[in-house]
Scaffold this active site. Structure first.
Site, short mmCIF file in Angstrom:
data_model
loop_
_atom_site.label_atom_id
_atom_site.label_comp_id
_atom_site.label_asym_id
_atom_site.label_seq_id
_atom_site.Cartn_x
_atom_site.Cartn_y
_atom_site.Cartn_z
N TYR A 15 -17.11 58.33 -63.82
CA TYR A 15 -17.70 56.99 -63.94
C TYR A 15 -17.85 56.35 -62.56
CZ TYR A 15 -18.30 52.17 -65.65
OH TYR A 15 -18.78 50.92 -65.92
N SER A 72 -20.75 48.85 -61.05
CA SER A 72 -19.42 48.38 -61.43
C SER A 72 -18.54 48.32 -60.19
CB SER A 72 -18.78 49.34 -62.45
OG SER A 72 -17.41 49.06 -62.63
N LYS A 109 -21.35 55.25 -60.73
CA LYS A 109 -21.61 53.88 -60.34
C LYS A 109 -21.77 53.74 -58.82
CE LYS A 109 -21.78 52.13 -64.42
NZ LYS A 109 -23.10 51.69 -64.95
#
Length: 232
Positions: free
Chosen positions: A139, A126, A143
């Site tokens: 997160y 991402s 990523k």
């Protein structure tokens, strides 16, 4: 991925012409969405199996790979697409907020690919893994880790004629973005030079190129950002 159902991972066996013939769709919770993906695959002339498994559980991953090999004899492509979000400020996150599971699937599939000296792995990361975001430290770290894993694996597997690349989507039209308040969406679009959200089909097209197109044979260790120009 976008408005289409998002499987945790996909395993492909391809024909000699490079066309997708057989796909195993892994899911953790929603069998309905997995069947939706399978139906789309079969509508385009392929064959599909669904498999319920937790990609953070090594036994489930090994069973998933075995299911594909038992059905089709081999695995040519792995698309790692698993991801969850559990937002919160960093100072309030305890260890239950952190979960990293990508390695299990890549390791299991790579064992087959290295033996036959052929294979492609596409990891979904991402733009948040490149630039970070408030409330998404876990997160973002996960990523960013996908990017590091992609580059290291690409170096290790290159001698076995395997490619490993990553795709980093930005804001893609989905059920989640559909819930944004109009004022929030307006501010979000101001950050995107193309002035719109991406479409799931656009991300899928990039993944398909890296996974199946002969022109991608000489591409490895790269991160392809698809975000309308948000991160340059």
């Amino acid at each position: 991925m976008g408005s289409l159902a998002r499987p945790n991972s996909l395993l492909f066996q391809t024909s000699g012409r490079g066309l997708t013939q057989l796909v195993l769709v892994n899911y953790a919770k929603s069998s309905t969405q997995a069947e939706e993906v399978s139906n789309l695959i079969e509508a385009f002339g392929g064959q599909a199996l669904t498999f319920k498994g937790d990609v953070s559980n090594e036994a489930d991953v090994e069973s998933m790979i075995k299911t594909a090999v038992d059905a089709w004899g081999t695995v040519d492509v792995l698309v790692n697409n698993a991801g969850i979000t559990r937002d919160g400020l960093l100072m309030r996150m305890n260890k239950s907020y952190w979960c990293f599971s990508l390695h299990s699937g890549e390791y299991a599939a790579a064992k087959i690919m290295t033996m036959k000296k052929k294979g492609r792995i596409v990891n979904i990361t991402s733009v948040i893994g490149q630039v970070g975001n408030v409330g998404k430290a876990n997160y973002s770290a996960a990523k960013a880790g996908v990017i590091g894993l992609t580059k290291s694996a690409a170096r290790e597997y290159a001698s076995r004629n395997m490619t490993v690349n990553a795709v980093a989507p930005g804001f893609i039209a989905s059920d989640m973005t559909a819930m944004l308040r109009p004022d929030i969406e307006k501010k979000l679009l101001e950050l995107i030079p193309l002035g719109r959200l991406g479409q799931s089909e656009e991300v899928a097209g990039l993944v398909e190129f890296l996974a199946l197109n002969p022109s991608a044979n000489y591409i490895t260790g790269q991160v392809f950002t698809i975000d309308g120009g948000m991160v340059m």
